[in-house]
Design an enzyme around this catalytic site. Structure first.
Site, PDB file in Angstrom:
ATOM      1  N   GLU A 129       0.794  -1.223   0.000  1.00  0.00           N
ATOM      2  CA  GLU A 129       0.000   0.000   0.000  1.00  0.00           C
ATOM      3  C   GLU A 129       0.834   1.285   0.000  1.00  0.00           C
ATOM      4  O   GLU A 129       0.857   2.045   0.973  1.00  0.00           O
ATOM      5  CB  GLU A 129      -0.985  -0.028   1.169  1.00  0.00           C
ATOM      6  CG  GLU A 129      -2.014  -1.136   0.995  1.00  0.00           C
ATOM      7  CD  GLU A 129      -3.252  -0.984   1.855  1.00  0.00           C
ATOM      8  OE1 GLU A 129      -3.249  -0.151   2.786  1.00  0.00           O
ATOM      9  OE2 GLU A 129      -4.233  -1.715   1.603  1.00  0.00           O
ATOM     10  N   GLU A 164      -5.459  -8.056  -1.254  1.00  0.00           N
ATOM     11  CA  GLU A 164      -6.347  -7.890  -0.109  1.00  0.00           C
ATOM     12  C   GLU A 164      -7.747  -7.561  -0.601  1.00  0.00           C
ATOM     13  O   GLU A 164      -7.919  -6.804  -1.561  1.00  0.00           O
ATOM     14  CB  GLU A 164      -5.894  -6.750   0.817  1.00  0.00           C
ATOM     15  CG  GLU A 164      -4.614  -7.000   1.578  1.00  0.00           C
ATOM     16  CD  GLU A 164      -4.279  -5.838   2.522  1.00  0.00           C
ATOM     17  OE1 GLU A 164      -5.190  -5.037   2.847  1.00  0.00           O
ATOM     18  OE2 GLU A 164      -3.110  -5.721   2.917  1.00  0.00           O
TER      19      GLU A 164
END
Length: 343
Positions: free
Chosen positions: A139, A281
């Site tokens: 991320e 995810e």
């Protein structure tokens, strides 16, 4: 194609914990890996914070006891026929939750530490086959993708000096947003790169009542799925800073909405038909209505099967998106069957 994250074990643990504390030996054990295999999943994404094995006081020194947890997890997975992705969840000088203090992209020493970590992993696991993959960083959040693209290319080049065929995952900007896939610089002439995104759309549903998400706390409601989300117009009237949510005012949110959010992934594949996509995810917070949570996961997994995209759900234990209880038993057997493809 179907996997689960092990968040909260070697990542996002209490910062006061040190190797040797009971958490590291009890949070995930071989029985958990056996259970994941028995569910019918085929791989694990293992988030790892660099602080578990490298201290800022001794950069370049890697703690063997800490690395042993990764080694054991790889062995457990091999015994049960599971593949494993090592995800550097918190890198030297960078984490998605420390944006005000990150220094990775301005400090060459931090960048070299990150390169060295991956070279060390490449050397350590050179004898592992395609059961093991590397995910460079979790991320990324940057004003644009320029600096991340440059650093990722450097890391890949250094890994390739050691291992020519290790599968390497590269995610995009803005928390690995699917919309940022187009901004990832493609590594040329490398057939062992996988391009990664995360999927938590729409956030009003997936992160409802999440204490760390101001928008959802301000909204303060728990929408169902599929449904029309309640009170969106009134919410925007009171909070004009969230005017970007106006598309949800009166909108029936269902699988067609999920398809809309996935369009950038399909466009990426159209533009790069020889490249592989992966969703590292996805999920819905566990305070959501249980049936809505099942419905969303079923729709998303059906789309991933339709588009032939592998994925790993967030997350196996706790972490606000839990699939097992404290004692390791299933929190929702039907939901587990959905992510495993049994329902």
């Amino acid at each position: 194609m179907r996997g689960v994250n092990l968040g909260g074990w070697l990542s996002q643990y209490n910062g006061k914990l040190k190797i040797g504390d009971a958490h590291f030996d009890s949070f995930i054990t071989e029985k958990d890996i056996e259970q994941i295999a028995d569910w019918g999943l085929d791989h694990i994404r293992l988030p790892v914070d660099y602080m578990i094995f490298e201290s800022d006081d001794r950069p370049g020194y890697y703690d063997e006891t800490a690395l042993g947890y990764i080694d054991r997890c790889i062995d457990w997975c091999k015994k049960r026929g599971l593949n494993l992705i090592i995800d550097l969840h918190h890198a030297p000088g960078f984490s998605f939750h420390t944006l005000a203090t990150n220094s990775l992209f301005t400090d060459e020493k931090m960048q070299q530490r990150m390169i060295d970590i991956w070279v060390n992993f490449a050397q350590r696991y050179i004898n592992e086959g395609d059961n093991l993959s590397f995910e460079l960083m979790n991320e990324i959040v940057e004003p644009d993708s320029t600096r991340w693209n440059a650093l990722a290319a450097k890391i890949v080049a250094k890994i390739r000096e050691v291992d020519k065929t290790r599968i390497i995952l590269i995610g995009g900007n803005h928390y690995n947003a699917v919309s940022a896939l187009k901004d990832i610089a493609i590594i040329p002439d490398d057939d062992y790169i996988v391009y990664n995104f995360h999927f938590y759309e729409p956030m009003l549903l997936t992160h409802q009542m999440a204490s760390w998400n101001k928008m959802n706390m301000d909204y303060g409601l728990k929408p169902l799925y599929p449904s029309v989300f309640p009170g969106v117009g009134e919410f925007i009237a009171k909070h004009p800073e969230y005017s970007y949510l106006k598309e949800f005012d009166g909108l029936y949110v269902d699988i067609e909405n999920l398809k809309k959010y996935l369009k950038p992934a399909l466009e990426f594949r159209k533009n790069h038909p020889d490249k592989t996509l992966y969703c590292g995810e996805y999920g819905v917070i566990d305070v959501a209505d249980p049936q809505s949570r099942r419905n969303w996961h079923r729709d998303f997994n059906d789309l991933m099967d339709e588009y032939n995209i592998g994925r790993a759900v967030w997350s196996y234990k706790f972490m606000n998106f839990t699939f097992v209880n404290r004692d390791g038993t299933a929190a929702d057997s039907e939901l587990i069957d959905i992510i495993s493809g049994k329902k």
